[in-house]
Design a protein around this motif. Structure first.
Motif, mmCIF file in Angstrom:
data_model
loop_
_atom_site.group_PDB
_atom_site.id
_atom_site.type_symbol
_atom_site.label_atom_id
_atom_site.label_comp_id
_atom_site.label_asym_id
_atom_site.label_seq_id
_atom_site.Cartn_x
_atom_site.Cartn_y
_atom_site.Cartn_z
ATOM 1 N N ALA B 93 0.884 -0.992 0.465
ATOM 2 C CA ALA B 93 -0.263 0.043 -0.041
ATOM 3 C C ALA B 93 0.780 0.839 -0.045
ATOM 4 N N PHE B 94 1.726 0.836 0.521
ATOM 5 C CA PHE B 94 2.412 2.340 0.828
ATOM 6 C C PHE B 94 3.746 2.329 -0.040
ATOM 7 N N GLY B 95 4.732 1.402 -0.335
ATOM 8 C CA GLY B 95 5.536 1.017 -1.927
ATOM 9 C C GLY B 95 7.170 1.196 -0.141
ATOM 10 N N ALA B 96 8.537 0.761 -1.095
ATOM 11 C CA ALA B 96 9.162 0.613 -0.543
ATOM 12 C C ALA B 96 10.477 0.820 -1.347
ATOM 13 N N LYS B 97 11.582 1.225 -0.797
ATOM 14 C CA LYS B 97 12.737 0.941 -1.907
ATOM 15 C C LYS B 97 12.791 -0.229 -2.404
ATOM 16 N N ALA B 98 13.369 -1.217 -1.153
ATOM 17 C CA ALA B 98 13.058 -2.631 -1.381
ATOM 18 C C ALA B 98 12.068 -3.363 -0.508
ATOM 19 N N TYR B 99 12.104 -4.311 -0.490
ATOM 20 C CA TYR B 99 11.215 -5.416 0.091
ATOM 21 C C TYR B 99 11.991 -6.857 0.044
ATOM 22 N N PHE B 100 12.191 -7.111 0.987
ATOM 23 C CA PHE B 100 12.744 -8.418 1.197
ATOM 24 C C PHE B 100 11.835 -9.119 1.967
ATOM 25 N N PRO B 101 10.506 -10.342 1.519
ATOM 26 C CA PRO B 101 9.800 -10.339 2.099
ATOM 27 C C PRO B 101 10.018 -12.161 2.502
ATOM 28 N N PHE B 102 9.871 -12.871 3.294
ATOM 29 C CA PHE B 102 9.413 -14.497 4.338
ATOM 30 C C PHE B 102 9.697 -15.256 3.100
ATOM 31 N N ARG B 103 11.229 -15.601 2.886
ATOM 32 C CA ARG B 103 11.731 -16.655 1.745
ATOM 33 C C ARG B 103 11.784 -15.885 0.711
ATOM 34 N N ASP B 104 11.949 -14.733 0.216
ATOM 35 C CA ASP B 104 12.611 -14.094 -0.565
ATOM 36 C C ASP B 104 14.440 -14.553 -0.348
ATOM 37 N N ARG B 105 15.134 -14.858 -0.943
ATOM 38 C CA ARG B 105 16.732 -15.446 -1.058
ATOM 39 C C ARG B 105 17.676 -14.017 -0.409
ATOM 40 N N ARG B 106 16.758 -12.825 -0.476
ATOM 41 C CA ARG B 106 17.378 -12.088 0.059
ATOM 42 C C ARG B 106 17.280 -11.919 1.462
ATOM 43 N N GLN B 107 16.309 -12.563 1.314
ATOM 44 C CA GLN B 107 15.734 -11.971 3.051
ATOM 45 C C GLN B 107 16.895 -12.411 4.321
#
Lengths: 214, 469
Positions: B93-107
Motif C-alpha cells: 500500500a505504501f511502497g518501499a525502495k526494497a522489500y525482502f519478504p518471507f522466503r525471498d532469497r535476500r530475506q
C-alpha cells in the motif's frame, strides 16, 4: 494523545534495578498489530504463576501473591516507583503501551533507558527522574504508609506528597513537556516545518545523490 | 571551528531545524522496517490520512516471526502470520525502495541485510524500530533504534525529534589474543561500564584493536552498544569500510562512487576532538567472555568462577545478583567451565554473518556435538549469508557435527517464532540479551562468541576456546 497536567495518584513500588522491556511485556505478546490490550500481560512472567500465552483468559490465571502489583493495597495505582535503568533493552513501544494500558500515567526512577524514556512521552506517560536518595525514601514511605499517594504537577514540574509534607522538583525537556501538557500530535507539529524539510532534502539530494539511490 | 567528533559531524549534517529548548529535527536517510514494530505505525498513517514522505528511504523485511524450518509450509503460527502479512500489505500500500519478504532469497535479519545490500552507507542516519539498529554505526552512520510512534513519525515526515547525546570514546588498543573476538571485546566493555554506562551517550569505538576488526566484527561491537545503554555506537570510516561496500547492490557506482568515497573519508573524529567520557581498554587483557546472569553486564571470563553476591556491598546490586543466580540455577564459586549446557544457538544480528559461521565451523570441524546437548542450531543472518556458507561447505561441517542448519531469521535470540528454550534449559547463545525469559519462559541464556558457543556444543560445557585443538 491524552493530556497530562496534574495527577493525584496511588503509588506502587517495583523494587528491582534494570527492569528490561522483556520483563515489562514478554515477547509472546508482541504479535498483536494493535496498540491496546497489553495491560493484562504487563510484567506477565512476574505477575502470574503460570506461563502466559496470547489468547489466554488472564482473569482465570493464578496470580503470584508476592508480586507488588498483585497486592490489594496497590490496586488502582497510577504511579510506578522503580529503580535505576528502568526500561532497558528493546525499543518496543509495547512496553509503554502495556504500562499505560494497565493504568499507569507516571513512572518515577533514578534513571531510565534512553529509548524507553523517549517512547513514554509519545504515549502520554510521564517518566520522572529523581535522585537516588529521594527514590530510596519514596520506597520506604510507600511501604510504610498504605494508600501512599503523590501529586505530580507537570506544568509546575513538582512531585508532592499528597499530605503536603514534602515537595520535590524534577527536570523535563521544555518541548516534551509542551507536547504532553497539551496532548499534541508530534507529527502534526513537525509537518509545520514541511517546507524546511523539503528544502533540506533537495539540497542533500544535490550534494550526496548516492543517498537517494542515484 | 573547534575539532569535532564523528558523532558531532553526523549530527550536524542532519539537523533540519532546532527548537528553542535544543530539540532538533533530524533528517533520516535510511528507514529499516520489520514486522513487529511497524503495523501500528502504518495504521496510524492510514487513520490520519497521511502518506509516506519518501518511500525510497524504506528498506523492509520480515525477520522476527519467520520460522527457520519447513518454509514450504509457510508460517503456521496464526499470530505470527498476521504480523508478517500485515507488513506485506503495508509495503504494497505504501511502497518501499526494497522489500525482502518471507522466503525471498535476500530475506534475513534487518541488521544483516542492510549492510549486505549496501543499503547502509557511511554518513547516513539509519533508524529502525529495533534497538539493535546501533549495528549500522559500524559504517560511520548515526544509527539508532526507535519506538513505533517514531517509526510513524519518520514515515510521515522523514525526520525525528531528537536531543543530542553526549560523546563517549571507547578506545581499544593492542592486539587481540588468539580466540578472542569482537564479541568478547564488547562484552568486556559492557562488564566494565555496565548496562547503563552508555546511557545518554553516543559511543565511538576506536583504537588499533577496533581498526583491526573486519566490518563483521565492528558490526558485532556496535550492535551491543545498546546493551551498554548507548542508543548509538559507531566506528570511523577507513579502507576496511570502503572495501566492504564496493560493488554492493545499493552502493553507488562510477563517478558517484568516487565522490561518495571522498566524502566518506571525512567521517572520523578530528584530532583533539572533545569527548565527555573516555574509556581506555587494553585489548591484550580481553579474554573469552561468558555471561553468568540475567543482564549483559553480569559477565565473567572463561577463566573465572560464578561470583558470590556476599561480596557485593551495594544492596541493590547484591539482590539483583542473588535473584539472577536463582533464575540461572547457578551456585556462587562454580567454575564457568563447569557449567553444562542443554542447547546451543549460533545466530542473531550480533553474530550470524559469514565470518561468525566460519569461526564456529572451524571449531566444530570433524567433531561431534556432545550427547547432553539436546539441540545445537545455526541460523544464518540472511539468505545471502546462508548461500555463501553453503558454497563454502560450512553447512556440511555443521550438519556432520550434529548441528541443525536452519533458514535465516531472528530465531532463538528472542524466541518470537517456534525456536525457544523450555523452562530451566541452559543455552550457550551468540545473541545479545540474557534477560529473564528472553529465549523462552524460564530459559537460561549465557552470551558468548560463535567460537565459544561452538566449542561448548562439542564439549557439552563451556571450555576456553584458546585451548581448543
Amino acid at each position: 494523545m491524552e493530556k497530562f497536567t496534574v495527577l493525584n495518584g496511588l503509588v506502587a513500588p517495583l523494587d528491582r534495578a534494570n527492569v528490561d522491556t522483556d520483563a515489562i511485556i514478554p515477547k509472546q505478546f508482541l504479535k498483536s498489530i494493535k496498540r491496546t490490550g497489553f495491560g493484562p500481560n504487563l510484567f506477565d512472567a512476574w505477575r502470574y504463576l503460570d506461563t502466559g500465552e496470547p489468547g489466554m483468559d488472564n482473569a482465570k490465571r493464578p496470580l503470584n501473591p508476592d508480586f507488588a502489583l498483585n497486592q490489594p493495597r496497590y490496586q488502582g495505582a497510577s504511579i510506578l516507583l522503580a529503580r535505576k535503568n528502568f526500561g532497558c533493552g528493546s525499543s518496543r513501544e509495547h512496553a509503554p503501551w502495556a504500562l499505560a494500558d494497565y493504568g499507569f500515567r507516571a513512572l518515577i526512577a533514578p534513571s531510565f533507558a534512553d529509548i524507553f524514556y523517549n517512547n513514554c512521552f509519545k504515549n502520554g506517560l510521564l517518566p520522572i527522574v529523581l535522585p537516588e536518595a529521594d527514590v530510596d525514601r519514596l520506597f520506604h514511605d510507600v511501604a510504610a504508609f498504605p494508600g501512599f499517594r503523590l501529586v505530580i504537577d507537570l506544568p509546575a514540574q513538582t512531585v508532592a506528597y499528597a499530605d503536603g509534607s514534602r515537595t520535590l522538583g524534577f527536570e523535563v525537556d521544555a518541548f516534551r513537556k509542551y507536547c504532553l501538557v497539551n496532548g499534541l500530535d508530534e507529527i502534526g507539529l513537525t509537518l509545520r516545518h514541511a517546507d524546511k524539510i523539503k528544502a533540506f532534502e533537495d539540497k542533500r539530494r544535490r550534494e550526496q545523490p548516492w543517498l537517494f539511490g542515484a | 571551528m573547534a575539532p569535532q567528533t564523528l558523532y558531532d559531524k553526523l549530527w550536524a549534517e542532519h539537523v533540519v531545524h532546532v527548537e528553542d529548548d535544543g530539540t532538533a529535527l533530524l533528517y533520516i536517510d535510511r528507514h529499516l522496517v520489520h514486522e513487529v514494530t511497524s503495523p501500528q505505525a502504518f495504521e496510524g498513517l492510514k487513520l490520519a490520512g497521511r502518506k509516506v514522505w519518501r518511500t525510497d528511504s524504506v528498506v523492509a523485511t520480515a525477520d522476527h516471526n519467520t520460522p527457520t524450518t519447513d518454509w514450504e509450509r509457510g508460517i503456521t503460527d496464526p499470530t505470527s502470520r498476521v504480523q508478517v502479512e500485515a507488513l506485506d500489505a503495508n509495503i504494497r500500500a505504501f511502497g518501499a525502495k526494497a522489500y525482502f519478504p518471507f522466503r525471498d532469497r535476500r530475506q534475513g535479519i534487518v541488521h544483516v541485510i542492510g549492510p549486505e545490500q549496501g543499503a547502509t552507507l557511511p554518513g547516513m542516519t539509519v533508524v529502525c524500530g529495533d534497538s539493535h539498529t546501533s549495528t549500522h554505526g559500524a559504517f560511520a552512520c548515526l544509527a539508532f533504534g526507535i519506538g513505533t510512534s517514531e517509526v510513524e513519525h519518520v514515515l510521515a515526515t522523514q525526520c525525528l525529534l531528537q536531543k543530542k547525546s553526549r560523546n563517549m570514546l571507547v578506545q581499544v588498543d593492542g592486539a587481540l589474543g588468539r580466540g578472542v573476538t569482537a564479541k568478547d571485546v564488547v562484552l568486556h566493555i559492557i562488564g566494565r561500564i555496565g548496562t547503563a554506562g552508555g546511557t545518554g551517550y553516543a559511543i565511538e569505538f576506536a583504537g588499533s584493536a577496533i581498526r583491526g576488526l573486519s566490518m563483521e566484527g565492528r558490526m558485532t561491537v556496535c550492535n551491543m552498544a545498546i546493551e551498554a545503554g548507548a542508543r548509538a555506537g559507531m566506528v570511523a570510516v577507513d579502507d576496511t569500510t570502503i572495501e566492504y561496500l564496493k560493488g554492493r547492490p545499493f552502493a553507488p557506482g562510477g563517478e558517484a562512487w568516487d565522490r561518495a568515497v571522498a566524502h566518506w573519508r571525512t567521517l572520523k573524529s578530528d584530532p583533539h576532538a572533545k569527548f565527555d567520557r573516555v574509556v581506555a581498554i587494553d585489548a591484550r587483557e580481553v579474554k573469552p567472555q561468558v555471561t553468568w546472569g540475567t543482564s549483559p553486564e553480569m559477565v565473567a571470563t572463561v577463566e573465572d568462577r560464578v561470583p558470590d553476591p556476599e561480596r557485593e556491598k551495594d544492596p541493590v546490586r547484591r539482590e539483583a545478583m542473588e535473584r539472577a543466580l536463582v533464575y540461572m540455577g547457578l551456585e556462587p564459586h562454580t567454575r564457568i567451565t563447569d557449567i553444562r549446557l542443554d542447547k546451543v544457538f549460533i545466530g542473531s544480528c550480533t553474530n550470524s554473518r559469514l565470518e561468525d559461521l566460519r569461526a564456529a565451523a572451524a571449531v566444530v570441524k570433524g567433531k561431534r556435538v556432545a550427547p547432553n546437548i539436546r539441540l545445537a542450531m545455526v541460523v544464518p543472518g540472511s539468505g545471502v549469508v546462508k548461500a555463501q556458507a553453503e558454497q563454502e561447505g560450512l553447512d556440511r561441517v555443521f550438519r556432520d557435527a550434529g548441528f541443525q542448519w536452519r533458514e535465516p531469521g531472528c530465531s532463538m535470540c528472542l524466541a518470537m517464532n517456534a525456536d525457544r528454550l523450555e523452562p530451566g534449559e541452559r543455552c550457550a547463545s551468540t545473541s545479545n540479551r540474557n534477560f529473564e525469559g528472553r529465549q523462552g519462559a524460564g530459559g537460561r541464556t549465557h552470551l558468548v562468541s560463535p567460537a565459544m558457543a561452538a566449542a561448548a556444543a562439542i564439549a557439552g560445557h563451556f571450555v576456553d576456546v584458546r585451548d581448543w585443538r
